[in-house]
Design an enzyme around this catalytic site. Structure first.
Site, mmCIF file in Angstrom:
data_model
loop_
_atom_site.group_PDB
_atom_site.id
_atom_site.type_symbol
_atom_site.label_atom_id
_atom_site.label_comp_id
_atom_site.label_asym_id
_atom_site.label_seq_id
_atom_site.Cartn_x
_atom_site.Cartn_y
_atom_site.Cartn_z
ATOM 1 N N GLU A 12 0.805 -1.216 0.000
ATOM 2 C CA GLU A 12 0.000 0.000 0.000
ATOM 3 C C GLU A 12 0.843 1.274 0.000
ATOM 4 O O GLU A 12 0.531 2.241 -0.713
ATOM 5 C CB GLU A 12 -0.944 0.002 1.208
ATOM 6 C CG GLU A 12 -2.127 -0.933 1.088
ATOM 7 C CD GLU A 12 -1.792 -2.382 1.394
ATOM 8 O OE1 GLU A 12 -2.664 -3.251 1.223
ATOM 9 O OE2 GLU A 12 -0.631 -2.645 1.804
ATOM 10 N N HIS A 49 -9.741 -6.135 9.906
ATOM 11 C CA HIS A 49 -10.431 -5.729 8.676
ATOM 12 C C HIS A 49 -11.702 -4.937 9.011
ATOM 13 O O HIS A 49 -12.609 -4.845 8.182
ATOM 14 C CB HIS A 49 -10.812 -6.949 7.828
ATOM 15 C CG HIS A 49 -9.653 -7.699 7.274
ATOM 16 N ND1 HIS A 49 -8.850 -8.497 8.054
ATOM 17 C CD2 HIS A 49 -9.151 -7.755 6.012
ATOM 18 C CE1 HIS A 49 -7.907 -9.040 7.292
ATOM 19 N NE2 HIS A 49 -8.066 -8.599 6.058
#
Length: 326
Positions: A60, A129
Site C-alpha cells: 500500500e 479488517h
C-alpha cells in the site's frame, strides 16, 4: 433515474471519469482482472487495459506513493485500498506528502489524488479488517475527507473528487456496497463540502455519517411513532465539517445526539460535540449524547461483533436519554 447498487454507482463513476480524461488511472490490489474485492472496477480492465487499470502488489505505501508522484506530474489517480486498516501502511505518503505538498511548494505543485477505501464492521471480518479510522484523516491539514451514505453520493462524490485539485479521501462502508438507490441517468456531481439535512424535525437533532446516518433514520422512524420529530443530518464531509448546518439545527431543536460506529475516544463524535459547545452552547436544553462502538477490537464472533457496535435501537435509546424520557 436508474436504481443501482452502491458498488455499481462507484463503478459507473470510474467508467465515466476514465472515458472523460486520459490522465485518470486507477490503482489497487485485485482491481484489474478480478474487478476489485467489491466489484467497484468490474469490467474496466477489459475496457481500458492494464496501463490505466493497474493491479498492484500488496504494498500500500508503495503504490500510494507512486500514485501521489503521478498526480504531481499531471495524472489523476484513483487509489483503492482494500480495507481502511491497510491505509495505515500508506500514512507516510498520504500525510507527509499528499497533504503537505501544495503548502511546502508554495502552491507550485498540487496533488489531485483520490484514495477510496471501505471501513467499518461487516459480517465477521474480524479486528484487522474492521477499523473505523476517519478520525486519522480528518485530523490532517491538507486532506479532504468525505463519506457517501448511498449510491448517489458514492457516484457523484467520486466524480467530483477526481476533478478536485486537492487530495481526497473517500471512506465507504463494507455493509453498504449492495445498498440500492436512485442515481440520475445524466452525469451528476455531488459537492465535497456541506452537510445535508435528510429528514426535517423540531424536537431533537440526530447527526450521523456514512452507515450511521441509516441508524439515525431508523431511530427517527421509531421516535415519530411516539410523536417525536427528529431532524437527521448526514455530515457527508468530515473535513471540512459544515458547522453552520449543525448550528442552525441545534438552535432549532435544542437537543442533539451524534451516532458513529467508531470508538468514542478522540472520534468524530467528540469533534461534533466540541463544535456544538463552541457554537451553540446556550441553545442546548439537554446535554449532548454520543452513541458509539465499544472500546474493544472488533470481535470475530458474530454475537460479540453485534454487541460491540451500535445499532438503530441504541440510537433510539440515546435519543430518549437526551429527551429525558429514560
Amino acid at each position: 433515474m436508474a436504481e443501482m447498487a452502491y458498488w455499481e454507482a462507484i463503478r459507473r463513476a470510474h467508467d465515466e471519469e476514465l472515458a472523460n480524461d486520459p490522465m485518470v488511472i486507477a490503482m489497487g490490489e485485485d482491481i484489474g482482472v478480478a474487478g476489485g474485492t467489491y466489484k467497484a472496477t468490474a469490467g474496466l480492465w477489459q475496457k481500458y487495459g492494464d496501463a490505466r487499470i493497474i493491479d498492484t502488489p500488496i504494498s500500500e505505501n508503495s503504490y500510494t506513493g507512486i500514485g501521489i508522484g503521478a498526480s504531481m506530474a499531471g495524472m489523476r489517480p484513483i487509489i483503492e485500498i482494500m480495507s481502511i486498516n491497510f491505509a495505515l501502511l500508506a500514512l507516510d505518503t498520504l500525510i507527509n506528502a499528499a497533504a503537505k505538498i501544495r503548502y511546502m511548494s508554495g502552491g507550485r505543485a498540487s496533488c489531485p489524488i483520490v484514495m477510496r477505501t471501505p471501513g467499518g464492521t461487516a459480517h465477521q471480518l474480524a479486528a484487522q479488517h474492521s477499523a473505523r479510522l476517519a478520525r486519522l484523516f480528518m485530523s490532517t491539514s491538507g486532506l479532504r475527507v468525505v463519506t457517501p451514505r448511498g449510491p448517489l453520493d458514492a457516484y457523484g462524490m467520486l466524480k467530483s473528487a477526481v476533478r478536485c485539485n486537492d487530495p481526497v479521501i473517500i471512506i465507504e462502508h463494507e455493509r453498504m456496497y449492495n445498498m440500492r438507490g436512485e442515481v440520475p441517468d445524466k452525469e451528476t456531481f455531488r459537492p465535497l463540502e456541506g452537510a445535508e439535512i435528510v429528514r426535517s424535525g423540531n424536537d431533537i437533532t440526530l447527526i450521523g455519517y456514512n452507515y450511521s446516518v441509516h441508524l439515525c433514520l431508523s431511530a427517527a422512524d421509531k421516535l415519530a411513532k411516539q410523536g417525536i420529530s427528529a431532524e437527521v443530518i448526514d455530515l457527508r464531509s468530515l473535513k471540512p465539517i459544515d458547522r453552520e448546518t449543525i448550528r442552525r439545527s441545534v438552535e432549532k431543536t435544542h437537543k442533539v445526539l451524534i451516532a458513529e460506529e467508531d470508538e468514542a475516544a478522540v472520534g468524530v463524535g467528540s469533534e461534533i460535540i466540541s463544535i456544538v459547545i463552541e457554537d451553540c452552547f446556550f441553545a442546548l436544553d439537554a446535554q449532548p449524547v454520543r452513541v458509539h462502538a465499544a472500546d474493544v477490537p472488533v470481535p470475530y464472533n458474530h454475537t460479540l461483533e453485534k454487541a460491540a457496535i451500535p445499532n438503530a435501537e441504541d440510537v433510539y435509546q440515546g435519543a430518549l436519554k437526551v429527551l429525558g424520557k429514560i
